[in-house]
Design a protein around this motif. Structure first.
Motif, short mmCIF file in Angstrom:
data_model
loop_
_atom_site.label_atom_id
_atom_site.label_comp_id
_atom_site.label_asym_id
_atom_site.label_seq_id
_atom_site.Cartn_x
_atom_site.Cartn_y
_atom_site.Cartn_z
N ARG A 40 0.82 -1.21 0.00
CA ARG A 40 0.00 0.00 0.00
C ARG A 40 0.85 1.26 0.00
NH1 ARG A 40 -5.45 -0.24 -0.05
NH2 ARG A 40 -4.89 1.83 -0.81
N SER A 47 -2.69 6.50 -5.34
CA SER A 47 -3.90 6.88 -4.60
C SER A 47 -4.01 8.39 -4.49
CB SER A 47 -3.89 6.24 -3.20
OG SER A 47 -3.86 4.84 -3.28
N SER A 100 -6.18 -0.04 -7.32
CA SER A 100 -6.70 -1.41 -7.17
C SER A 100 -6.03 -2.36 -8.14
CB SER A 100 -8.22 -1.41 -7.39
OG SER A 100 -8.87 -0.64 -6.41
N SER A 231 -7.31 1.44 3.00
CA SER A 231 -7.99 2.30 2.03
C SER A 231 -8.96 3.26 2.71
CB SER A 231 -8.74 1.44 1.00
OG SER A 231 -7.85 0.74 0.17
N ARG A 235 -8.34 7.14 2.31
CA ARG A 235 -9.32 7.97 1.62
C ARG A 235 -9.92 9.03 2.55
NH1 ARG A 235 -11.08 6.38 -3.32
NH2 ARG A 235 -13.12 7.34 -2.99
#
Length: 253
Positions: A40, A47, A100, A231, A235
């Motif tokens: 990640r 992202s 993703s 996530s 986010r």
């Protein structure tokens, strides 16, 4: 492929050895969580780019509305005008899919590793390494057969399901709130056909993680749960200044 999987298995084993003083029997599970966090971190720039793109698209909605009025009787000119606006503003409606997509290889790598009884001709000993009482190579059906929902293994899955449900509920509320504050122009996105239909089901997609956790090996499920939780937090931070987000975060806090 076999040699690659052997190297990956050794990597997981080495990380688990480093974490053993802290996590003991669950060191391999902790290694998977750490591996997920590393993936990640590598994907985080994508992202951030996706967040910038979504904010930019939200800012373009008034201009797109004007274009719709101007080209109401000419869908072809409207599509070309919207496409040109996106190009001018350097906005890609597909940028949100990239994080993703780049994670899929890591997920399938873990899935294959913990679905194989042997690696490089040797028995795959990682399968029996546990997360508390549940083996990482097992599935929810195995836990149900060994003690049921509230057995030692079943409780591990109950904990994962509760965590996924909490994260999915948070994502559902946040997504619905953002969509209400930044509605897709009537008729959908001219650059991506079908985006309107996708947007309608998007708030529910987080709950699909529950199904994934139930059917994949526990190691892969742990990757999914860790990544999904990451996530949600990521986010919440990246989209904190998006209209419609503040109320959700305040309630969650």
């Amino acid at each position: 492929m076999s040699a690659f999987m052997s190297l990956f298995a050794e990597l997981v084993g080495h990380i688990a050895d480093l974490l053993d003083p802290l996590f003991h029997a669950s060191a391999t599970a902790a290694a998977i969580v750490l591996f997920t966090a590393c993936v990640r971190l590598l994907v985080h720039p994508l992202s951030r780019a996706a967040a910038r793109g979504q904010k930019a698209r939200a800012r373009l909605n008034p201009q797109i509305a004007e274009l719709r009025k101007k080209h109401a009787k000419n869908p072809e000119k409207l599509q070309k005008a919207v496409l040109e606006l996106h190009r001018k503003e350097q906005v890609s409606p597909l940028s949100g899919c990239l994080p993703s997509l780049f994670q899929l290889p890591a997920f399938f790598l873990l899935y294959h590793l913990f679905s194989s009884s042997s690696i490089g001709g040797d028995a795959n000993t990682l399968l029996d390494h546990p997360l508390f009482a549940a083996p990482l190579g097992g599935r929810w059906t195995d836990a149900l057969a060994d003690g049921g929902v509230f057995g030692a293994q079943g409780l591990v899955y109950v904990g994962l399901f509760l965590l996924v449900a909490a994260v999915a509920t948070f994502n559902f509320r946040r997504t619905k709130s953002q969509m209400a504050a930044n509605p897709l122009p009537q008729g959908g996105d001219q650059q991506v056909p079908g985006m309107g239909a996708i947007t309608k089901v998007m708030p529910l997609m987080s709950f699909m993680t529950l199904f994934t956790v139930a059917v994949v090996p526990l190691a892969a499920a742990l990757y999914v749960v860790t990544s999904t939780t990451w996530s949600a937090v990521e986010r919440a931070v990246l989209y904190r200044d998006m209209p419609g987000t503040a109320g959700v975060l305040a309630t969650a806090g």
